[in-house]
Design an enzyme around this catalytic site. Structure first.
Site, PDB file in Angstrom:
ATOM      1  CB  ALA A  58      -0.948   0.005   1.197  1.00  0.00           C
ATOM      2  N   GLY A  97      -0.713   4.637  -0.055  1.00  0.00           N
ATOM      3  CA  GLY A  97      -2.126   4.275  -0.149  1.00  0.00           C
ATOM      4  C   GLY A  97      -2.839   4.753  -1.403  1.00  0.00           C
ATOM      5  CE  LYS A 148      -1.059   2.462  -7.968  1.00  0.00           C
ATOM      6  NZ  LYS A 148      -0.046   3.219  -7.247  1.00  0.00           N
ATOM      7  CG  ASP A 189       4.282  -1.107   2.423  1.00  0.00           C
ATOM      8  OD1 ASP A 189       3.997  -0.607   1.318  1.00  0.00           O
ATOM      9  OD2 ASP A 189       5.452  -1.398   2.765  1.00  0.00           O
ATOM     10  CB  CYS A 220       5.293   2.972 -11.885  1.00  0.00           C
ATOM     11  SG  CYS A 220       6.449   2.922 -10.535  1.00  0.00           S
TER      12      CYS A 220
HETATM   13  C1  LIG Z   1       5.500   0.925  -5.573  1.00  0.00           C
HETATM   14  S1  LIG Z   1       5.430   1.080  -3.870  1.00  0.00           S
HETATM   15  C2  LIG Z   1       3.706   1.147  -3.552  1.00  0.00           C
HETATM   16  C3  LIG Z   1       3.065   2.476  -3.833  1.00  0.00           C
HETATM   17  C4  LIG Z   1       1.626   2.581  -3.354  1.00  0.00           C
HETATM   18  N1  LIG Z   1       0.822   1.455  -3.763  1.00  0.00           N
HETATM   19  C5  LIG Z   1       0.920   3.861  -3.780  1.00  0.00           C
HETATM   20  O1  LIG Z   1       0.029   3.838  -4.612  1.00  0.00           O
HETATM   21  O2  LIG Z   1       1.301   4.903  -3.267  1.00  0.00           O
HETATM   22  C6  LIG Z   1       5.835  -0.531  -3.338  1.00  0.00           C
HETATM   23  C7  LIG Z   1       5.637  -0.804  -1.859  1.00  0.00           C
HETATM   24  O3  LIG Z   1       5.851  -2.198  -1.635  1.00  0.00           O
HETATM   25  C8  LIG Z   1       6.341  -2.360  -0.322  1.00  0.00           C
HETATM   26  N2  LIG Z   1       6.924  -3.719  -0.218  1.00  0.00           N
HETATM   27  C9  LIG Z   1       8.152  -4.149  -0.588  1.00  0.00           C
HETATM   28  N3  LIG Z   1       8.280  -5.468  -0.348  1.00  0.00           N
HETATM   29  C10 LIG Z   1       7.119  -5.884   0.168  1.00  0.00           C
HETATM   30  C11 LIG Z   1       6.633  -7.144   0.624  1.00  0.00           C
HETATM   31  N4  LIG Z   1       7.393  -8.236   0.573  1.00  0.00           N
HETATM   32  N5  LIG Z   1       5.388  -7.201   1.108  1.00  0.00           N
HETATM   33  C12 LIG Z   1       4.607  -6.101   1.163  1.00  0.00           C
HETATM   34  N6  LIG Z   1       5.017  -4.872   0.751  1.00  0.00           N
HETATM   35  C13 LIG Z   1       6.249  -4.781   0.266  1.00  0.00           C
HETATM   36  C14 LIG Z   1       7.302  -1.213  -0.151  1.00  0.00           C
HETATM   37  O4  LIG Z   1       7.511  -0.906   1.199  1.00  0.00           O
HETATM   38  C15 LIG Z   1       6.589  -0.089  -0.925  1.00  0.00           C
HETATM   39  O5  LIG Z   1       5.858   0.726  -0.043  1.00  0.00           O
END
Ligand SMILES: C[S@@+](CC[C@H](N)C(=O)[O-])C[C@H]1O[C@@H](n2cnc3c(N)ncnc32)[C@H](O)[C@@H]1O
Length: 386
Positions: free
Chosen positions: A225, A228, A230, A247, A336
């Site tokens: 998330a 957040g 999405k 997350d 992205c």
């Molecule tokens: C691309 S960002 C997400 C952006 C967010 N969805 C938004 O719309 O603002 C990817 C996220 O995945 C989290 N992440 C990395 N490895 C993860 C895991 N194994 N399980 C859950 N979250 C993870 C990171 O901490 C990061 O916040």
């Protein structure tokens, strides 16, 4: 500050970035050390620095060297500015051009502003569009807003923004997506934003979220998330869905409660989500190759080793969420990035490991469609036999 003084400041900040400082940190350091600078100066400096990073290699070729000074000479040449009026050495202006700088003849064909190691993957993923998408990545990205449909409608949101002098244009295929066409820097302090009528979100994630199956009462999990974006987009679309945010890094979600409160939406945060969700969204960590207009220094910092690590994490996250879906539920995989290794290849490998998933649709958006580069694959979990 004079235009020449801003160029001198950009040279210093770019030199910092070229030896490894993240762009935001280098700009912040400059601001702290330059209390005399006003907000207009800071904004102009940011534009100069980010513009130069987007076109790092082509400006270096024009300017005669990969240094802050080379980039700013290249910038001035690309913009058709009079070098002799900017590089005067007077006051806070940069030193006059040396004889060698003045005599520099740029190559006939300028570089495409892609890292060398990544060029084959870029072309493989984008085919005939590869050069135009690379070119589009050198331009500044537009600011997009998502109208919070649980609070207002696109017309009323646009009128509220207009009252604050902010002009917008709706995207025809998704009228709740508004492109800011004037006064974008005023958005964050506008009443429309503070009151949760609109959120900042690029067009492509909005288009992706609009395509997801979502009904009243659905249990939805945003597994990565972060801030957040999405989760909020989905809750705004269907306020009667039960949206859960997770997350691995709790601090990444620190802003989420305030954003949800501003939007008047309920998002539960869960460190250990369990059970059977109707929809799981995995907006996984990625190279960000689709958003290099916004974070141009990331383009030059990404390494093959980092990309390999990201690929492994993406596969692990996909595997991790499988038990969280109910039979018939949907999994939305998002990045992205425009690279196939992070997108179609990742999904093909996942379907091999988990043959009870079927691909419903996949979309790749690029700046050629006005948005950032963004990928979404939607899969359905079929009931497993036996
Ligand atoms: C691309 S960002 C997400 C952006 C967010 N969805 C938004 O719309 O603002 C990817 C996220 O995945 C989290 N992440 C990395 N490895 C993860 C895991 N194994 N399980 C859950 N979250 C993870 C990171 O901490 C990061 O916040």
């Amino acid at each position: 500050m004079t235009p020449a003084a801003r160029i001198a400041a950009a040279i210093g900040v770019l030199d910092d970035i070229l030896v490894g400082a993240p762009a935001e940190q280098a700009l912040l350091r400059w601001s702290r050390a330059s209390r005399f600078a006003g907000s207009g100066d800071r904004a102009a400096l940011r534009d100069l620095v980010f513009g130069a990073l987007r076109q790092r290699d082509s400006l270096a070729a024009l300017g005669g060297g990969l240094s802050g000074r080379g980039l700013m000479i290249g910038h001035a040449r690309a913009q058709g500015l009079r070098l002799s009026q900017l590089f005067t050495g007077e006051g806070h202006a940069p030193a006059p051009l040396t004889a060698a700088e003045d005599a520099h003849v740029p190559p006939q064909t300028l570089p495409d502003d892609l890292p060398d190691w990544l060029r084959p993957a870029w072309h493989q993923a984008l085919g005939d569009d590869a050069p135009t998408v690379a070119q589009a990545m050198t331009a500044r990205a537009p600011v997009w807003l998502r109208v919070n449909l649980s609070r207002t409608d696109p017309r009323a949101a646009a009128a509220a923004l207009q009252a604050a002098g902010i002009q917008t244009q709706p995207w025809p295929a998704l009228p709740s997506a508004l492109c800011v066409t004037a006064n974008e820097r005023a958005v964050a302090r506008s009443a429309a934003y503070r009151d949760g009528l609109v959120e900042l979100q690029d067009l492509s994630p909005q288009l992706a979220c609009a395509r997801l199956p979502l009904s009243e009462g659905d249990r939805v999990l945003d597994f990565c998330a972060g801030g957040g974006g999405k989760a909020l987009a989905l809750a705004s679309r269907q306020p009667n869905a039960r949206v859960v945010a997770h997350d691995r890094s709790a601090p990444r979600m620190a802003d989420l409660p305030a954003r949800a409160a501003r939007a008047g939406l309920r998002i539960a945060i869960d460190a250990r989500p369990a059970g059977s969700f109707d929809l799981v969204v995995t907006d996984v960590p990625c190279s960000g190759s689709g958003t290099w207009r916004r974070t141009p220094d990331a383009k030059w910092r990404l390494t093959p080793a980092q990309l390999s690590e990201l690929l492994a994490v993406q596969g692990q996250i996909l595997d991790q969420v499988v038990p969280l879906l109910r039979p018939g539920g949907h999994l939305a995989y998002m990045t992205c990035s425009v690279l196939s290794a992070e997108n179609d290849d990742q999904i093909a490998a996942f379907c091999q490991r988990h043959p009870h998933f079927t691909l419903v649709e996949r979309n790749l958006w690029t700046p050629l469609e006005a948005s950032d580069g963004f990928y979404m694959a939607l899969l359905r979990a079929e009931a497993q036999s036996g």
